[in-house]
Write a protein that holds these residues in place. Structure first.
Motif, short mmCIF file in Angstrom:
data_model
loop_
_atom_site.label_atom_id
_atom_site.label_comp_id
_atom_site.label_asym_id
_atom_site.label_seq_id
_atom_site.Cartn_x
_atom_site.Cartn_y
_atom_site.Cartn_z
N MET A 1 -8.47 -2.45 -4.19
CA MET A 1 -8.20 -2.39 -5.60
C MET A 1 -6.91 -3.15 -5.91
O MET A 1 -5.94 -3.07 -5.17
CB MET A 1 -8.11 -0.93 -6.03
CG MET A 1 -7.78 -0.73 -7.47
SD MET A 1 -8.20 0.95 -7.94
CE MET A 1 -8.55 0.68 -9.63
N ILE A 2 -6.90 -3.86 -7.01
CA ILE A 2 -5.79 -4.74 -7.36
C ILE A 2 -4.49 -3.97 -7.54
O ILE A 2 -3.42 -4.46 -7.17
CB ILE A 2 -6.13 -5.57 -8.63
CG1 ILE A 2 -5.00 -6.57 -8.96
CG2 ILE A 2 -6.37 -4.67 -9.83
CD1 ILE A 2 -4.83 -7.66 -7.98
N TYR A 3 -4.54 -2.77 -8.07
CA TYR A 3 -3.31 -2.02 -8.31
C TYR A 3 -2.60 -1.64 -7.01
O TYR A 3 -1.38 -1.72 -6.92
CB TYR A 3 -3.58 -0.79 -9.16
CG TYR A 3 -4.06 -1.14 -10.55
CD1 TYR A 3 -3.24 -1.80 -11.44
CD2 TYR A 3 -5.36 -0.85 -10.95
CE1 TYR A 3 -3.67 -2.15 -12.70
CE2 TYR A 3 -5.80 -1.19 -12.21
CZ TYR A 3 -4.96 -1.85 -13.08
OH TYR A 3 -5.40 -2.19 -14.32
N LEU A 4 -3.35 -1.26 -6.01
CA LEU A 4 -2.74 -0.95 -4.72
C LEU A 4 -2.14 -2.20 -4.08
O LEU A 4 -1.07 -2.14 -3.47
CB LEU A 4 -3.77 -0.31 -3.78
CG LEU A 4 -4.26 1.08 -4.19
CD1 LEU A 4 -5.35 1.55 -3.24
CD2 LEU A 4 -3.11 2.07 -4.24
N ARG A 5 -2.82 -3.32 -4.23
CA ARG A 5 -2.30 -4.58 -3.69
C ARG A 5 -1.04 -5.01 -4.44
O ARG A 5 -0.10 -5.52 -3.84
CB ARG A 5 -3.38 -5.65 -3.74
CG ARG A 5 -4.54 -5.30 -2.78
CD ARG A 5 -5.69 -6.24 -2.89
NE ARG A 5 -5.34 -7.54 -2.36
CZ ARG A 5 -6.08 -8.63 -2.52
NH1 ARG A 5 -7.22 -8.56 -3.19
NH2 ARG A 5 -5.69 -9.78 -2.02
N LEU A 6 -1.02 -4.80 -5.76
CA LEU A 6 0.19 -5.10 -6.55
C LEU A 6 1.34 -4.18 -6.15
O LEU A 6 2.49 -4.63 -6.04
CB LEU A 6 -0.09 -4.97 -8.05
CG LEU A 6 -0.87 -6.11 -8.70
CD1 LEU A 6 -1.29 -5.72 -10.11
CD2 LEU A 6 -0.06 -7.39 -8.72
N ILE A 7 1.04 -2.91 -5.92
CA ILE A 7 2.08 -1.97 -5.49
C ILE A 7 2.68 -2.43 -4.16
O ILE A 7 3.90 -2.48 -3.99
CB ILE A 7 1.53 -0.53 -5.37
CG1 ILE A 7 1.27 0.04 -6.77
CG2 ILE A 7 2.47 0.37 -4.57
CD1 ILE A 7 0.51 1.35 -6.77
N TRP A 8 1.83 -2.80 -3.21
CA TRP A 8 2.31 -3.24 -1.90
C TRP A 8 3.15 -4.52 -2.04
O TRP A 8 4.22 -4.63 -1.44
CB TRP A 8 1.15 -3.45 -0.95
CG TRP A 8 1.56 -3.96 0.40
CD1 TRP A 8 1.21 -5.15 0.96
CD2 TRP A 8 2.41 -3.31 1.34
NE1 TRP A 8 1.78 -5.28 2.20
CE2 TRP A 8 2.54 -4.16 2.45
CE3 TRP A 8 3.09 -2.10 1.35
CZ2 TRP A 8 3.31 -3.83 3.56
CZ3 TRP A 8 3.85 -1.77 2.45
CH2 TRP A 8 3.96 -2.63 3.54
N ALA A 9 2.68 -5.47 -2.84
CA ALA A 9 3.40 -6.73 -3.03
C ALA A 9 4.77 -6.48 -3.67
O ALA A 9 5.80 -6.99 -3.20
CB ALA A 9 2.58 -7.69 -3.89
N TYR A 10 4.80 -5.69 -4.74
CA TYR A 10 6.07 -5.45 -5.43
C TYR A 10 6.97 -4.48 -4.69
O TYR A 10 8.19 -4.50 -4.88
CB TYR A 10 5.84 -5.04 -6.89
CG TYR A 10 5.72 -6.27 -7.74
CD1 TYR A 10 6.86 -7.01 -8.06
CD2 TYR A 10 4.50 -6.74 -8.17
CE1 TYR A 10 6.77 -8.17 -8.79
CE2 TYR A 10 4.41 -7.90 -8.91
CZ TYR A 10 5.55 -8.61 -9.22
OH TYR A 10 5.46 -9.77 -9.93
N LEU A 11 6.43 -3.66 -3.82
CA LEU A 11 7.27 -2.84 -2.96
C LEU A 11 8.05 -3.73 -2.00
O LEU A 11 9.26 -3.56 -1.81
CB LEU A 11 6.41 -1.83 -2.20
CG LEU A 11 7.16 -0.79 -1.38
CD1 LEU A 11 8.01 0.09 -2.29
CD2 LEU A 11 6.18 0.08 -0.61
N LYS A 12 7.37 -4.73 -1.43
CA LYS A 12 8.06 -5.68 -0.55
C LYS A 12 9.09 -6.49 -1.33
O LYS A 12 10.20 -6.70 -0.84
CB LYS A 12 7.04 -6.63 0.11
CG LYS A 12 6.17 -5.95 1.14
CD LYS A 12 5.32 -6.94 1.89
CE LYS A 12 4.11 -7.33 1.07
NZ LYS A 12 3.16 -8.18 1.79
#
Length: 189
Positions: free
Chosen positions: A1-12
């Motif tokens: 899901m895009i939101y989980l991928r965005l969370i991971w990207a912006y967490l980094k």
């Protein structure tokens, strides 16, 4: 899901984006343009919009990318509500790690401010931050920002040099430069 991928990207990005928004740009581009959530042209437009709006460029770009990325990822997520959800998620995820790190490290730095280790860490970080900002400048020197036609490239270089001179040596206000650049772009292009 895009939101989980965005969370991971912006967490980094939030954890490792040292040196402020401009220093983060290379990391943001790698994490956001690389997977294809936005195009290189959209990224440069997002950077331009983030620079012109009030607030830090890293947070502004997170808000904007969070809004457009779900719709670019899937047409089913092109509703403004999915964009608003993405904006809120990306903005919070990029802010929270930095907030927690600053809150924790400010206590440690204050406690050990006379330490040679802390002084050494900051001495080592300063040139790296300058390098990251320089890499952001080089990252933005592409066909999307400077044009692909010869006349566009020449005018873009002239405008870039003129803006640098007006801000660095003549000490003109950056908002005035932005307004003048908009007028010049309207006239020239």
């Amino acid at each position: 899901m895009i939101y989980l991928r965005l969370i991971w990207a912006y967490l980094k990005i939030g954890l490792f984006g040292f040196g402020g928004g401009y220093a983060m740009l290379a990391l943001i581009e790698r994490e956001i343009v690389g997977p294809g959530w936005v195009t290189k042209q959209m990224f440069t437009d997002i950077v331009a919009i983030s620079q012109m709006t009030p607030g830090p460029i890293g947070i502004n770009s997170a808000t904007y990318i969070g809004y457009v990325a779900p719709g670019e990822y899937s047409t089913e997520l092109s509703s403004p509500l999915f964009g608003i959800l993405g904006s809120v998620i990306c903005t919070l995820v990029v802010i929270i790690p930095s907030f927690l790190l600053v809150a924790y490290t400010s206590h440690l730095i204050h406690r050990h401010r006379d330490s040679d280790v802390v002084e050494g860490i900051f001495t080592g970080l300063r040139p790296v931050v300058v390098g990251l900002i320089a890499s952001a400048a080089l990252l933005l020197m592409n066909g999307a920002n400077f044009g692909t036609e010869t006349y566009q490239l020449i005018w873009s270089i002239i405008l870039c040099i003129a803006a640098f001179i007006m801000v660095y040596w003549l000490k003109w206000h950056p908002i005035l430069i932005i307004c003048l650049a908009g007028v010049a772009g309207w006239i020239i292009y």
